[in-house]
Design an enzyme around this catalytic site. Structure first.
Site, PDB file in Angstrom:
ATOM      1  N   HIS A  46       0.811  -1.225   0.000  1.00  0.00           N
ATOM      2  CA  HIS A  46       0.000   0.000   0.000  1.00  0.00           C
ATOM      3  C   HIS A  46       0.844   1.275   0.000  1.00  0.00           C
ATOM      4  O   HIS A  46       0.363   2.333   0.391  1.00  0.00           O
ATOM      5  CB  HIS A  46      -0.955  -0.016   1.209  1.00  0.00           C
ATOM      6  CG  HIS A  46      -1.981  -1.097   1.115  1.00  0.00           C
ATOM      7  ND1 HIS A  46      -2.670  -1.603   2.197  1.00  0.00           N
ATOM      8  CD2 HIS A  46      -2.442  -1.792   0.032  1.00  0.00           C
ATOM      9  CE1 HIS A  46      -3.495  -2.558   1.784  1.00  0.00           C
ATOM     10  NE2 HIS A  46      -3.380  -2.692   0.491  1.00  0.00           N
ATOM     11  N   THR A 101      -3.252  -8.264  11.243  1.00  0.00           N
ATOM     12  CA  THR A 101      -4.169  -7.773  10.195  1.00  0.00           C
ATOM     13  C   THR A 101      -5.549  -8.362  10.398  1.00  0.00           C
ATOM     14  O   THR A 101      -5.687  -9.534  10.728  1.00  0.00           O
ATOM     15  CB  THR A 101      -3.640  -8.084   8.772  1.00  0.00           C
ATOM     16  OG1 THR A 101      -4.655  -7.745   7.813  1.00  0.00           O
ATOM     17  CG2 THR A 101      -3.236  -9.522   8.575  1.00  0.00           C
TER      18      THR A 101
HETATM   19  N1  LIG Z   1       1.345   1.448  10.576  1.00  0.00           N
HETATM   20  C1  LIG Z   1       0.739   1.682   9.426  1.00  0.00           C
HETATM   21  O1  LIG Z   1       1.376   1.890   8.399  1.00  0.00           O
HETATM   22  C2  LIG Z   1      -0.769   1.617   9.368  1.00  0.00           C
HETATM   23  C3  LIG Z   1      -1.557   1.995  10.459  1.00  0.00           C
HETATM   24  C4  LIG Z   1      -2.953   1.906  10.310  1.00  0.00           C
HETATM   25  C5  LIG Z   1      -3.503   1.411   9.128  1.00  0.00           C
HETATM   26  N2  LIG Z   1      -2.713   1.057   8.116  1.00  0.00           N
HETATM   27  C6  LIG Z   1      -3.288   0.479   6.861  1.00  0.00           C
HETATM   28  O2  LIG Z   1      -4.695   0.385   6.846  1.00  0.00           O
HETATM   29  C7  LIG Z   1      -5.178  -0.850   6.296  1.00  0.00           C
HETATM   30  C8  LIG Z   1      -5.886  -1.654   7.375  1.00  0.00           C
HETATM   31  O3  LIG Z   1      -5.771  -3.076   7.315  1.00  0.00           O
HETATM   32  P1  LIG Z   1      -5.043  -3.944   8.439  1.00  0.00           P
HETATM   33  O4  LIG Z   1      -5.641  -5.293   8.373  1.00  0.00           O
HETATM   34  O5  LIG Z   1      -3.591  -3.792   8.312  1.00  0.00           O
HETATM   35  O6  LIG Z   1      -5.417  -3.223   9.790  1.00  0.00           O
HETATM   36  P2  LIG Z   1      -6.737  -3.238  10.646  1.00  0.00           P
HETATM   37  O7  LIG Z   1      -6.756  -1.954  11.415  1.00  0.00           O
HETATM   38  O8  LIG Z   1      -7.927  -3.596   9.834  1.00  0.00           O
HETATM   39  O9  LIG Z   1      -6.491  -4.430  11.672  1.00  0.00           O
HETATM   40  C9  LIG Z   1      -5.502  -4.351  12.659  1.00  0.00           C
HETATM   41  C10 LIG Z   1      -5.342  -5.709  13.297  1.00  0.00           C
HETATM   42  O10 LIG Z   1      -4.266  -5.583  14.222  1.00  0.00           O
HETATM   43  C11 LIG Z   1      -4.606  -6.328  15.364  1.00  0.00           C
HETATM   44  N3  LIG Z   1      -3.804  -5.827  16.482  1.00  0.00           N
HETATM   45  C12 LIG Z   1      -4.074  -4.812  17.348  1.00  0.00           C
HETATM   46  N4  LIG Z   1      -3.070  -4.687  18.235  1.00  0.00           N
HETATM   47  C13 LIG Z   1      -2.139  -5.638  17.915  1.00  0.00           C
HETATM   48  C14 LIG Z   1      -0.872  -6.005  18.443  1.00  0.00           C
HETATM   49  N5  LIG Z   1      -0.338  -5.384  19.497  1.00  0.00           N
HETATM   50  N6  LIG Z   1      -0.201  -7.027  17.857  1.00  0.00           N
HETATM   51  C15 LIG Z   1      -0.717  -7.696  16.790  1.00  0.00           C
HETATM   52  N7  LIG Z   1      -1.920  -7.386  16.246  1.00  0.00           N
HETATM   53  C16 LIG Z   1      -2.606  -6.366  16.799  1.00  0.00           C
HETATM   54  C17 LIG Z   1      -6.102  -6.149  15.526  1.00  0.00           C
HETATM   55  O11 LIG Z   1      -6.655  -7.208  16.313  1.00  0.00           O
HETATM   56  C18 LIG Z   1      -6.573  -6.191  14.077  1.00  0.00           C
HETATM   57  O12 LIG Z   1      -6.904  -7.514  13.662  1.00  0.00           O
HETATM   58  C19 LIG Z   1      -3.927  -1.516   5.801  1.00  0.00           C
HETATM   59  O13 LIG Z   1      -3.645  -1.075   4.516  1.00  0.00           O
HETATM   60  C20 LIG Z   1      -2.904  -0.971   6.774  1.00  0.00           C
HETATM   61  O14 LIG Z   1      -1.601  -1.097   6.415  1.00  0.00           O
HETATM   62  C21 LIG Z   1      -1.351   1.158   8.205  1.00  0.00           C
END
Ligand SMILES: NC(=O)c1ccc[n+]([C@@H]2O[C@H](COP(=O)([O-])OP(=O)(O)OC[C@H]3O[C@@H](n4cnc5c(N)ncnc54)[C@H](O)[C@@H]3O)[C@@H](O)[C@H]2O)c1
Length: 235
Positions: free
Chosen positions: A110, A179
């Site tokens: 992404h 995820t």
């Molecule tokens: N850091 C970043 O770059 C960032 C931050 C937020 C969203 N996004 C993007 O938004 C989209 C959302 O999809 P997604 O599925 O990645 O995110 P999502 O927000 O849909 O899901 C996040 C997942 O992380 C889990 N989670 C929460 N705390 C955790 C921990 N300490 N350890 C492990 N897992 C944990 C949750 O239970 C959940 O299933 C993606 O494209 C994502 O990359 C990116």
């Protein structure tokens, strides 16, 4: 025979939860980003066309926060696996914490918030590093178009999907981390995992994700789950 002699290639597929313990908010959890912002206002091509200032400001804030944080122990353990295995990371994250932990092969499905690209017709032609945290109206590509964040927005094609598909289908072990598997087409990558590869999913919510039975759920945070998996894979 040692485990490391049987396993050649590990692919890590990470999502927002991977960086949660570095202090970067996920999108869908309670207190997540989408409770504060509407997707339509900041993460779509229409939002950019309507209000590029707001979109730029949203990603500038995210970038500033990301620069201030550090990779967590889970990012580091994934890098340490490279001492024994051929490890590739496919991340849905736009942060650069895998790279900063030292992982050498990272595919950003992404995009990568530390880069920008043209908002003109030829967006994937070049990616420009953003040296500070701030992208401004004055930042332009050589053709004169305003630079936008190098991020795949909702409703846009995922240019590296086929490369990721190929990569995940070549893995002996797949480690999915943090995820919700709700964002497509990224979530569909799991359908390309080889039948005989061993697949784990580390996520505190793993047991509620309705996973197929060939995925072993590790209902832990990224750090705790990676610590136990690292021990299994290196002992
Ligand atoms: N850091 C970043 O770059 C960032 C931050 C937020 C969203 N996004 C993007 O938004 C989209 C959302 O999809 P997604 O599925 O990645 O995110 P999502 O927000 O849909 O899901 C996040 C997942 O992380 C889990 N989670 C929460 N705390 C955790 C921990 N300490 N350890 C492990 N897992 C944990 C949750 O239970 C959940 O299933 C993606 O494209 C994502 O990359 C990116």
């Amino acid at each position: 025979m040692f485990l490391s002699e049987m396993i050649k290639k590990i692919v890590v597929f990470s999502g927002a939860g991977m960086s949660a313990e570095s202090g970067i908010q996920t999108f869908r959890d309670h207190g997540g980003l989408w409770e504060q912002y509407r997707i339509e206002d900041v993460a779509t091509p229409e939002a950019w066309n309507r209000d590029p200032e707001l979109v730029t400001r949203f990603y500038n804030e995210r970038r500033k926060k990301i620069i201030e944080t550090s990779p967590n122990e889970a990012h580091q353990l994934i890098q340490h696996l490279e001492l024994i295995y051929d490890v590739s990371v496919i991340t849905q994250n736009i942060d650069d914490l895998h790279e900063r932990a030292g992982s050498s092969k990272v595919l950003h499905l992404h995009g990568n918030i530390r880069f920008s690209k043209s908002s003109g017709p030829n967006q994937e032609a070049a990616y420009y590093p953003i040296d500070s945290w701030e992208l401004t109206e004055a930042d332009r590509c050589p053709e004169g178009y305003r630079l936008r964040p190098h991020v795949v927005w909702f409703g846009e094609a995922v240019p590296l999907f086929e490369v990721a598909e190929k990569l995940i289908s070549s893995a002996d072990v797949v480690i999915i981390i943090g995820t919700s598997l709700r964002v497509y087409p990224a979530a569909g990558l799991i359908n390309h995992i080889k039948e005989d590869s061993k697949t784990y999913l580390i996520d505190p919510n793993a047991n509620n994700l309705n996973l197929p039975n060939w995925i072993e759920a590790v209902s832990e945070s990224a750090v705790k789950g990676m610590k136990s998996l690292y021990e299994n894979l290196t002992s």
